[in-house]
Design a protein around this motif. Sequence first.
Motif, PDB file in Angstrom:
ATOM      1  N   ILE B 158      11.497  -6.872   7.032  1.00  4.48           N
ATOM      2  CA  ILE B 158       9.996  -6.371   6.540  1.00  4.48           C
ATOM      3  C   ILE B 158       9.465  -5.120   7.153  1.00  4.48           C
ATOM      4  O   ILE B 158       9.123  -4.179   6.542  1.00  4.48           O
ATOM      5  CB  ILE B 158       8.996  -7.483   6.631  1.00  4.48           C
ATOM      6  CG1 ILE B 158       9.681  -8.736   5.781  1.00  4.48           C
ATOM      7  CG2 ILE B 158       7.591  -7.188   6.043  1.00  4.48           C
ATOM      8  CD1 ILE B 158       9.621  -8.604   4.273  1.00  4.48           C
ATOM      9  N   TYR B 161      10.310  -1.418   6.293  1.00  3.95           N
ATOM     10  CA  TYR B 161       9.329  -0.786   5.132  1.00  3.95           C
ATOM     11  C   TYR B 161       8.407   0.229   5.840  1.00  3.95           C
ATOM     12  O   TYR B 161       8.313   1.302   5.426  1.00  3.95           O
ATOM     13  CB  TYR B 161       8.705  -1.896   4.316  1.00  3.95           C
ATOM     14  CG  TYR B 161       9.548  -2.506   3.252  1.00  3.95           C
ATOM     15  CD1 TYR B 161      10.033  -1.926   2.077  1.00  3.95           C
ATOM     16  CD2 TYR B 161      10.217  -3.576   3.404  1.00  3.95           C
ATOM     17  CE1 TYR B 161      10.751  -2.449   1.270  1.00  3.95           C
ATOM     18  CE2 TYR B 161      10.741  -4.426   2.746  1.00  3.95           C
ATOM     19  CZ  TYR B 161      11.250  -3.870   1.323  1.00  3.95           C
ATOM     20  OH  TYR B 161      12.247  -4.343   0.572  1.00  3.95           O
ATOM     21  N   ALA B 162       7.740  -0.441   7.028  1.00  3.69           N
ATOM     22  CA  ALA B 162       6.676   0.354   7.418  1.00  3.69           C
ATOM     23  C   ALA B 162       7.373   1.658   8.322  1.00  3.69           C
ATOM     24  O   ALA B 162       6.718   2.530   8.424  1.00  3.69           O
ATOM     25  CB  ALA B 162       5.790  -0.439   8.556  1.00  3.69           C
ATOM     26  N   ARG B 165       8.297   4.563   6.792  1.00  4.42           N
ATOM     27  CA  ARG B 165       6.923   5.592   6.205  1.00  4.42           C
ATOM     28  C   ARG B 165       6.356   6.207   7.482  1.00  4.42           C
ATOM     29  O   ARG B 165       5.675   7.106   7.059  1.00  4.42           O
ATOM     30  CB  ARG B 165       5.972   4.607   5.569  1.00  4.42           C
ATOM     31  CG  ARG B 165       6.585   4.070   4.161  1.00  4.42           C
ATOM     32  CD  ARG B 165       5.294   3.625   3.324  1.00  4.42           C
ATOM     33  NE  ARG B 165       4.446   2.765   3.929  1.00  4.42           N
ATOM     34  CZ  ARG B 165       4.789   1.533   3.877  1.00  4.42           C
ATOM     35  NH1 ARG B 165       5.652   0.929   3.227  1.00  4.42           N
ATOM     36  NH2 ARG B 165       3.692   0.580   4.393  1.00  4.42           N
ATOM     37  N   MET B 223      -9.137  -5.266  15.152  1.00 11.66           N
ATOM     38  CA  MET B 223      -9.903  -4.438  14.223  1.00 11.66           C
ATOM     39  C   MET B 223     -11.231  -4.578  15.001  1.00 11.66           C
ATOM     40  O   MET B 223     -11.952  -3.370  14.966  1.00 11.66           O
ATOM     41  CB  MET B 223      -9.787  -5.310  12.947  1.00 11.66           C
ATOM     42  CG  MET B 223      -8.749  -5.013  12.022  1.00 11.66           C
ATOM     43  SD  MET B 223      -8.132  -3.323  12.020  1.00 11.66           S
ATOM     44  CE  MET B 223      -6.597  -3.580  11.019  1.00 11.66           C
ATOM     45  N   THR B 233      -8.341   4.997  18.457  1.00  8.13           N
ATOM     46  CA  THR B 233      -7.221   5.509  17.702  1.00  8.13           C
ATOM     47  C   THR B 233      -7.571   6.915  17.263  1.00  8.13           C
ATOM     48  O   THR B 233      -8.793   7.215  16.652  1.00  8.13           O
ATOM     49  CB  THR B 233      -6.918   4.266  16.408  1.00  8.13           C
ATOM     50  OG1 THR B 233      -8.162   4.262  15.803  1.00  8.13           O
ATOM     51  CG2 THR B 233      -6.250   3.103  16.924  1.00  8.13           C
ATOM     52  N   MET B 237      -3.294   9.098  11.134  1.00  3.99           N
ATOM     53  CA  MET B 237      -3.735   7.818  11.011  1.00  3.99           C
ATOM     54  C   MET B 237      -2.790   7.138  10.307  1.00  3.99           C
ATOM     55  O   MET B 237      -2.585   5.741  10.312  1.00  3.99           O
ATOM     56  CB  MET B 237      -5.251   7.605  10.502  1.00  3.99           C
ATOM     57  CG  MET B 237      -6.250   7.968  11.507  1.00  3.99           C
ATOM     58  SD  MET B 237      -6.296   7.418  13.284  1.00  3.99           S
ATOM     59  CE  MET B 237      -6.524   5.974  12.933  1.00  3.99           C
ATOM     60  N   LEU B 238      -2.161   7.524   9.287  1.00  2.00           N
ATOM     61  CA  LEU B 238      -1.187   6.822   8.491  1.00  2.00           C
ATOM     62  C   LEU B 238       0.047   6.481   9.348  1.00  2.00           C
ATOM     63  O   LEU B 238       0.713   5.768   9.106  1.00  2.00           O
ATOM     64  CB  LEU B 238      -0.663   7.842   7.522  1.00  2.00           C
ATOM     65  CG  LEU B 238      -1.490   7.958   6.164  1.00  2.00           C
ATOM     66  CD1 LEU B 238      -0.958   8.746   5.115  1.00  2.00           C
ATOM     67  CD2 LEU B 238      -1.829   6.672   5.711  1.00  2.00           C
ATOM     68  N   GLU B 241      -1.102   3.492  11.105  1.00  2.00           N
ATOM     69  CA  GLU B 241      -1.303   2.486  10.137  1.00  2.00           C
ATOM     70  C   GLU B 241       0.036   1.634  10.062  1.00  2.00           C
ATOM     71  O   GLU B 241       0.246   0.455  10.005  1.00  2.00           O
ATOM     72  CB  GLU B 241      -1.721   2.782   8.956  1.00  2.00           C
ATOM     73  CG  GLU B 241      -2.036   1.837   7.684  1.00  2.00           C
ATOM     74  CD  GLU B 241      -2.425   2.382   6.406  1.00  2.00           C
ATOM     75  OE1 GLU B 241      -3.454   3.054   6.493  1.00  2.00           O
ATOM     76  OE2 GLU B 241      -1.820   2.134   5.385  1.00  2.00           O
ATOM     77  N   ASN B 242       1.089   2.421   9.898  1.00  2.46           N
ATOM     78  CA  ASN B 242       2.468   1.857   9.770  1.00  2.46           C
ATOM     79  C   ASN B 242       3.034   1.189  11.018  1.00  2.46           C
ATOM     80  O   ASN B 242       3.621   0.150  11.079  1.00  2.46           O
ATOM     81  CB  ASN B 242       3.592   2.791   9.180  1.00  2.46           C
ATOM     82  CG  ASN B 242       3.233   3.255   7.688  1.00  2.46           C
ATOM     83  OD1 ASN B 242       2.983   2.311   6.935  1.00  2.46           O
ATOM     84  ND2 ASN B 242       3.081   4.466   7.427  1.00  2.46           N
ATOM     85  N   LYS B 245       1.500  -2.184  11.306  1.00  2.00           N
ATOM     86  CA  LYS B 245       1.923  -3.151  10.366  1.00  2.00           C
ATOM     87  C   LYS B 245       3.352  -3.656  11.124  1.00  2.00           C
ATOM     88  O   LYS B 245       3.453  -4.933  11.128  1.00  2.00           O
ATOM     89  CB  LYS B 245       2.595  -2.454   8.848  1.00  2.00           C
ATOM     90  CG  LYS B 245       1.359  -2.287   8.123  1.00  2.00           C
ATOM     91  CD  LYS B 245       1.651  -1.715   6.784  1.00  2.00           C
ATOM     92  CE  LYS B 245       0.457  -1.547   5.962  1.00  2.00           C
ATOM     93  NZ  LYS B 245       0.748  -1.302   4.681  1.00  2.00           N
ATOM     94  N   ASN B 248       2.060  -6.095  13.993  1.00  2.00           N
ATOM     95  CA  ASN B 248       1.703  -7.438  13.602  1.00  2.00           C
ATOM     96  C   ASN B 248       2.942  -8.234  13.724  1.00  2.00           C
ATOM     97  O   ASN B 248       2.614  -9.726  13.729  1.00  2.00           O
ATOM     98  CB  ASN B 248       1.278  -7.378  12.175  1.00  2.00           C
ATOM     99  CG  ASN B 248      -0.354  -6.788  11.831  1.00  2.00           C
ATOM    100  OD1 ASN B 248      -1.044  -6.916  12.898  1.00  2.00           O
ATOM    101  ND2 ASN B 248      -0.563  -6.082  10.593  1.00  2.00           N
TER     102      ASN B 248
END
Lengths: 418, 255
Positions: B158, B161-162, B165, B223, B233, B237-238, B241-242, B245, B248
């Motif tokens: 999983i 995928y991040a 990117r 958050m 941060t 930012m992208l 963000e990945n 992910k 997590n």
Amino acid sequence: MTYKYDNNVKTMTRAGKVIPCGVYGHLGPAEGCMIPSSAYPFFASRAKGSEMWDVDGNRFIDYMCGYGPNVCGYCDPDVDGAALEQIKKGNCTTLPGHIMVDFAELLTDLVHKDWAFFCKNGGDVTSFAIMIARYHTGRKKIIFVNNYYHGVAPWTQKPDTPGTLIEDCCNSLYVDFNDIPALTKLIEENKDEIACFIATPYMHGNFIDNELPQEGYWQKVRELCTKHGIILIIDDIRAGFRLSLEGSDTYFGFEADLITFCKALANGYNVSALCGKEFLKSAASTVPYTGSYWMSSVPFAAGIANLNKLKANDACAHFRAMGERLTNGLLKTANELNVPLKVSGHPALFYLRIVDNDGSFLLHQEWIAECVKRGVFITNHHNHFINLSLTPELVDETIEICSYAMNEMVKNNPESFR
Amino acid sequence: MAIDSKTLAFVNFYAAIGTLEKFVEFDLEAAEVARKQNITVRFNVKGGPDGLVIFKDGKVTVIPYDGRKVDVNLYCNNADKFNKVVDGTAMPLPVKGLIKTLNFMGKKDSPFTVLTDRMAAIMRAKEFQNDEERNLCTKLSFYAMAAGIAEVGNNDPIARYAMERVLDGNIVLGIKDVCYATLVKKDGKLTVVREKLPGGRAFMTFNTIEVAKGLIDGELDSMACVSSGLLDTRGHMLMLENINKILNIVPKYLQ
């Protein structure tokens, strides 16, 4: 003098104890568009027209407009007046108020569609559009344009998004905006399997320079969709009623099969709409879809007053004029300071980026932070919004503040602007 | 979420064992233990990591196998077996250097065993004798987390995928004024460098070591920390963000 946010921080501390994230979603600092968060306020105390005051009493000229809904101006007397009148007559009643029909007639006439279906949020109507397309075509696959945003439902996400399954994404296909050869190839590779193509009228994705459609792009997309029985869905939630009151498909000279509206529909009152062509009306009737508040009358009254006011004031011409006045002013300052500022997208929804060599956005983020701390509410990596109440005087004040902020940023980074 | 054995093996090797690099740097006693043996050990895991653990002059280096001559060659026929080795419930097959293997990790007082046991105890501790020990725990956990992001991103089905990117470039993670690591995205994969590299495109900084501990232990909401400025941060930012992910997913492998 820059703003202080003591009460904002205190309120956020309270919020964090009882609300996930403090402020979740796109209005919150965790979303990545308010950088650094220390430059931003978190909570408003009031707003009027194009201005907003935070809980520390700081005043901002607001170019986010609630991320779109503020289209006539905060606390607009005509829209709020219509809503107040409707409240006296009833809102969430057992039988829907007849005003729903008035709103549907006004809306379908305005955007040249045959029917309207009302929900509450943008994600409600994009999800419904997908369901209708799948039901009508009997197909599963969806074509997305890279860097899209169509809400937060699992079908809109990638498999690595918390709460989303791989299975939610297994019918998703991706293509770049403005890339007709790639779209043609994708359709050929998935012949008779594609239910719909969903896209915003131009690429106004976050974190990227916005991109308008190339000459003939939409006409070719329309042709391909028609030829292959693919439903063409336009997500006009962000751009709707800012480019044209007739829908952004009309603005770009083509016709969508389904088009979604939300943000600028009712000046902040909670209603969204899916509008479609006659041949999909039966599917829209058949797919089960409803919600507790979807037929509330107050937002319909607000929506009617809002659309009528936008029409009467030639709103889209105003949005363009104010957007151009502002971005031209910013570009003039940037040129004088030798700052490579790039403006992209439509003037009504302008997107800003200071170009840097290392692709880190750090200079851009620093400039935006200096603007916010001096009273211009803009964000780092999202398009901005113009509203009808914005005056040339406010725009000029904005240019003055942002120019000062840019000069501060340049002074703090002399090595970057020699 | 299912644990993927192969991913866990990579995390165990590069994030868990790999953090020995910093343990011996921060802890004088650990450095003394490491100094007892100069040795190059290959862990060759079929379908998993193929890497080197190098003890030299009190320093530890954990890197991918690069073809060099080794003192010990340890083989595991699958990732599960290696994960059991790390758990202490199995032994690898010594293809080369049986006696040296026993000296290296075959006994309770073998340097590798002492170091990994002690580091694990510090990282798992809930109570500490003093701030120094507590801070050591946080710093080690930070480096394990950083390396864990790279390994989980490269291997977890999983998280990949991040990872795919994430744009090419450096992502700097840090505890302000305490310690830093850099995730480097290049050639389609992430690698970790346990220091702050120049030319960062994205930055994630814990404001204090206490905030870092709270977030790594899951006692603070990330958050909420971003909102309150405790977790700073900025930059691309992208990319972050990945990375988030992937982050997590990291704790399930590091538990």
